[in-house]
Design a protein around this motif. Sequence first.
Motif, mmCIF file in Angstrom:
data_model
loop_
_atom_site.group_PDB
_atom_site.id
_atom_site.type_symbol
_atom_site.label_atom_id
_atom_site.label_comp_id
_atom_site.label_asym_id
_atom_site.label_seq_id
_atom_site.Cartn_x
_atom_site.Cartn_y
_atom_site.Cartn_z
ATOM 1 N N SER A 1 95.872 38.902 43.591
ATOM 2 C CA SER A 1 94.683 39.284 42.571
ATOM 3 C C SER A 1 93.248 39.429 43.640
ATOM 4 O O SER A 1 92.262 39.665 42.919
ATOM 5 C CB SER A 1 94.163 37.918 41.728
ATOM 6 N N GLU B 1 82.194 31.557 30.374
ATOM 7 C CA GLU B 1 81.469 31.885 31.643
ATOM 8 C C GLU B 1 81.903 31.472 32.930
ATOM 9 O O GLU B 1 81.748 31.982 34.027
ATOM 10 C CB GLU B 1 80.004 31.786 31.444
ATOM 11 N N ASP B 2 82.594 30.300 33.050
ATOM 12 C CA ASP B 2 83.360 29.720 34.016
ATOM 13 C C ASP B 2 84.813 30.055 34.254
ATOM 14 O O ASP B 2 85.588 29.682 35.252
ATOM 15 C CB ASP B 2 83.585 28.319 33.797
ATOM 16 N N LEU B 3 85.243 31.034 33.608
ATOM 17 C CA LEU B 3 86.816 31.488 33.712
ATOM 18 C C LEU B 3 86.886 32.757 34.567
ATOM 19 O O LEU B 3 87.848 33.281 34.128
ATOM 20 C CB LEU B 3 87.375 31.552 32.434
ATOM 21 N N GLU B 4 86.022 33.312 35.243
ATOM 22 C CA GLU B 4 86.083 34.405 35.981
ATOM 23 C C GLU B 4 87.435 34.613 36.924
ATOM 24 O O GLU B 4 88.221 35.490 37.033
ATOM 25 C CB GLU B 4 84.972 34.623 37.063
ATOM 26 N N ARG B 5 87.518 33.114 37.350
ATOM 27 C CA ARG B 5 88.816 33.510 38.418
ATOM 28 C C ARG B 5 90.049 33.512 37.561
ATOM 29 O O ARG B 5 90.809 34.247 38.153
ATOM 30 C CB ARG B 5 88.816 31.964 39.149
ATOM 31 N N MET C 1 90.546 34.917 34.687
ATOM 32 C CA MET C 1 90.382 36.347 34.279
ATOM 33 C C MET C 1 91.076 37.343 35.524
ATOM 34 O O MET C 1 91.882 38.192 35.347
ATOM 35 C CB MET C 1 89.103 36.780 33.696
ATOM 36 N N SER C 2 90.540 37.048 36.680
ATOM 37 C CA SER C 2 90.850 37.757 37.845
ATOM 38 C C SER C 2 92.378 37.697 38.158
ATOM 39 O O SER C 2 92.997 38.707 38.302
ATOM 40 C CB SER C 2 89.954 37.353 39.020
ATOM 41 N N TYR D 1 94.555 39.193 35.037
ATOM 42 C CA TYR D 1 94.301 40.631 34.815
ATOM 43 C C TYR D 1 94.764 41.452 36.332
ATOM 44 O O TYR D 1 95.656 42.133 36.287
ATOM 45 C CB TYR D 1 93.029 41.043 34.711
#
Length: 155
Positions: free
Chosen positions: A95, A131-135, A137-138, A141
Amino acid sequence: MLLLAAAFLVAFVLLLYMVSPLISPKPLALPGAHVVVTGGSSGIGKCIAIECYKQGAFITLVARNEDKLLQAKKEIEMHSINDKQVVLCISVDVSQDYNQVENVIKQAQEKLGPVDMLVNCAGMAVSGKFEDLERLMSINYLGSVYPSRAVITTM
């Protein structure tokens, strides 16, 4: 008139039933196939790698943790059906950087040939605020997009 329409409908359904095996895609023959499994060091990815290996495939396992990869490799190799099968392990975060993923896929193809099947199992699950779940999702996805993009031209 209604009876005639029903008869045509039944005939059409029977025709489709008889023709469908001829036009359906054939399953991939796994003996000798090169299967790349991301997230292959544990969970569903490792289980899929084992099942493909049991059917004679060559496996490339891709995951972040090198120790878990080597452990998974030993476990998968116990299911060998011939002495020509290979399990290749490559440690990379699928990722993070597309160029790294592309290089890993090229490396695997140089050793085991073109990729016949890609299984994207790299992923994770955590709970928290959106908003804390960026990693998360990266990984979930881009961890599928990058490997798919890297193999699409040679499959």
